[in-house]
Design a protein around this motif. Structure first.
Motif, PDB file in Angstrom:
ATOM      1  N   PHE A 230       0.836  -1.187   0.000  1.00 34.80           N
ATOM      2  CA  PHE A 230       0.000   0.000   0.000  1.00 34.80           C
ATOM      3  C   PHE A 230       0.881   1.252   0.000  1.00 34.80           C
ATOM      4  N   LEU A 231       0.757   2.034  -1.072  1.00 33.64           N
ATOM      5  CA  LEU A 231       1.512   3.262  -1.191  1.00 33.64           C
ATOM      6  C   LEU A 231       0.864   4.325  -0.313  1.00 33.64           C
ATOM      7  N   PRO A 232       1.634   4.983   0.573  1.00 33.11           N
ATOM      8  CA  PRO A 232       1.056   6.041   1.404  1.00 33.11           C
ATOM      9  C   PRO A 232       0.384   7.113   0.555  1.00 33.11           C
ATOM     10  N   GLU A 235       2.444   9.907  -0.993  1.00 33.23           N
ATOM     11  CA  GLU A 235       3.326   9.452  -2.070  1.00 33.23           C
ATOM     12  C   GLU A 235       2.532   9.212  -3.349  1.00 33.23           C
ATOM     13  N   TRP A 236       1.297   8.710  -3.196  1.00 26.82           N
ATOM     14  CA  TRP A 236       0.452   8.490  -4.371  1.00 26.82           C
ATOM     15  C   TRP A 236       0.078   9.823  -5.036  1.00 26.82           C
ATOM     16  N   ILE A 237      -0.209  10.825  -4.234  1.00 28.10           N
ATOM     17  CA  ILE A 237      -0.512  12.161  -4.771  1.00 28.10           C
ATOM     18  C   ILE A 237       0.692  12.692  -5.550  1.00 28.10           C
ATOM     19  N   LYS A 238       1.879  12.484  -4.993  1.00 30.75           N
ATOM     20  CA  LYS A 238       3.105  12.926  -5.666  1.00 30.75           C
ATOM     21  C   LYS A 238       3.308  12.161  -6.974  1.00 30.75           C
ATOM     22  N   PHE A 239       3.044  10.865  -6.955  1.00 33.29           N
ATOM     23  CA  PHE A 239       3.197  10.033  -8.152  1.00 33.29           C
ATOM     24  C   PHE A 239       2.267  10.519  -9.261  1.00 33.29           C
ATOM     25  N   LYS A 240       1.032  10.810  -8.901  1.00 32.70           N
ATOM     26  CA  LYS A 240       0.068  11.294  -9.895  1.00 32.70           C
ATOM     27  C   LYS A 240       0.497  12.647 -10.459  1.00 32.70           C
ATOM     28  N   ARG A 241       1.017  13.493  -9.600  1.00 30.00           N
ATOM     29  CA  ARG A 241       1.449  14.828 -10.043  1.00 30.00           C
ATOM     30  C   ARG A 241       2.606  14.713 -11.042  1.00 30.00           C
ATOM     31  N   ILE A 242       3.557  13.823 -10.750  1.00 26.47           N
ATOM     32  CA  ILE A 242       4.698  13.633 -11.653  1.00 26.47           C
ATOM     33  C   ILE A 242       4.215  13.046 -12.992  1.00 26.47           C
TER      34      ILE A 242
END
Length: 389
Positions: A230-232, A235-242
């Motif tokens: 499970f990605l915190p 971190e998931w918000i950051k991944f989507k932004r990138i």
């Protein structure tokens, strides 16, 4: 438009593949396409049972069975009442309760339903404490894709919290959808998609050859297990932004990363990745409100020698998947059948590595809904002729 509900009707390409995959003569066969979940919940089980029967009546696919001729038929007349098997084990010790849960998990997690017999799902519950229950949910994906499961959960909770609630009547069914889909197969759009994919038969690579303990052909009874991480949230918000900054979807970014990991292990320079997509063609305004299996697959060829920066690779695969989606009307299951014939591959598992994404942006309603259902504890899914998904 309403079809003759008394008549058997056809199956989708993926449903046919799921039915055929139960045959043990196929590599990695002999299993059903199956979803299994365990949930700790404070929901009242008799009340949940009443809500469930309302959803069953509403969606014909939940009282549908299949015959050996690869047809499905809705059970008409008086729909059988479903009763959740509810067992009170609240007086047992915690160790005994855990032992019973494990025993039930071993029984249900790899369940193979008889497609000719109703129901193609099972709910069971243990009472652990006063107000605390443990729910087991076993479901044959012949009668519903991932989106349909979400729809089932949503309507189940709507009826649970308002048992007298009457949802708008559905005038369009999965049977109607199949009828419309069969008409699509006669269109020029379908013929163009078919021509596009059949041109790939000579060059399309099979799935990646990964280091295995034994040959796939030697696996007599596939038994899967789930590994999860499970990605915190931050971190998931950051991944989507990138991902968005690179002009690719988060799903495509994950798919490309998945391929990069496979590249480290596969023996081939080129291989095909089996990508599931959920096609709900807009034949009717109610298509998004009905349950059924709308799954199809796309075969995307991967070249591990592909040069370029990470951003360039992401864009390359983003464009590739867009091109393949534009020809999605010819299902990847049909392409696999043609590939098996073209290369005389018989019953081999041709593309046993799968990528599936059900990513969506959760709203407050979705989060609250999941919390109302209970706490997810354990889950497992399986599909015939698959080694990694």
């Amino acid at each position: 438009m309403m079809t003759n509900k008394n008549e058997p009707f056809g199956v989708t390409d993926i449903q046919k593949a799921y039915l055929v995959g139960r045959n043990e003569n196929f590599e990695l066969g002999g299993v059903g396409t199956h979803l299994y979940s365990e949930i700790k919940s404070s929901l009242d089980i008799p009340k949940l049972n009443e809500a469930l029967n309302k959803v069953i009546v509403r969606h014909p696919i939940l009282h549908t069975v299949f015959n050996l001729e690869n047809q499905q038929q809705v059970i008409l007349g008086e729909i059988p009442v479903y009763n959740i098997n509810y067992l009170d084990i609240s007086s047992f010790s915690k160790n005994k309760q855990e032992s019973l849960i494990k025993k039930e998990r071993e029984k249900l997690s790899h369940q193979v339903f008889d497609p000719s017999a109703w129901p193609l799902f099972e709910l069971k519950a243990f009472k652990l404490t006063e107000g605390g229950n443990y729910i087991f949910f076993s479901y044959d994906m012949l009668i519903g894709d991932g989106f349909s499961i979400r729809l089932l959960e949503s309507e189940l909770l709507e009826h649970y919290y308002d048992i007298e609630k009457k949802l708008p009547e559905l005038n369009y069914t999965f049977q109607d959808y199949i009828s419309d889909y069969e008409k699509l197969l006669e269109t020029k759009r379908y013929e163009r998609a078919k021509e596009y994919h059949l041109k790939r038969l000579d060059t399309l690579p099979l799935g990646p050859t990964l280091p295995l303990k034994k040959l796939i052909s030697e696996v007599k009874k596939p038994h899967v297990k789930r590994l999860q991480y499970f990605l915190p949230h931050d971190e998931w918000i950051k991944f989507k932004r990138i991902s968005h900054g690179l002009n690719v979807t988060p799903t495509m970014a994950l798919c490309a990363m998945y391929a990069e990991v496979l590249n480290l292990w596969t023996q081939e320079d080129k291989y095909s990745l089996n990508i599931t997509v959920f096609n709900r063609y807009p034949f009717n305004k109610e298509v998004s409100k009905i349950m059924g299996d709308f799954t199809s697959v796309i075969l995307m060829d991967i070249d591990k020698q592909l040069k370029g920066t990470t951003q360039e690779k992401l864009k390359f695969y983003q464009h590739k998947i867009i091109e393949l989606l534009s020809h999605r009307h010819y299902d990847g299951v049909r392409l696999l059948r043609e590939l098996a014939k073209h290369r005389n591959l018989g019953t081999k598992a041709l593309t046993p590595v799968v990528f599936t994404s059900m990513l969506y942006d959760k709203g407050i309603e979705d989060i609250e809904e999941e919390e109302r259902l209970g706490k997810f504890i354990y889950g497992l899914s399986q599909t015939p002729q698959v080694i990694l998904v």
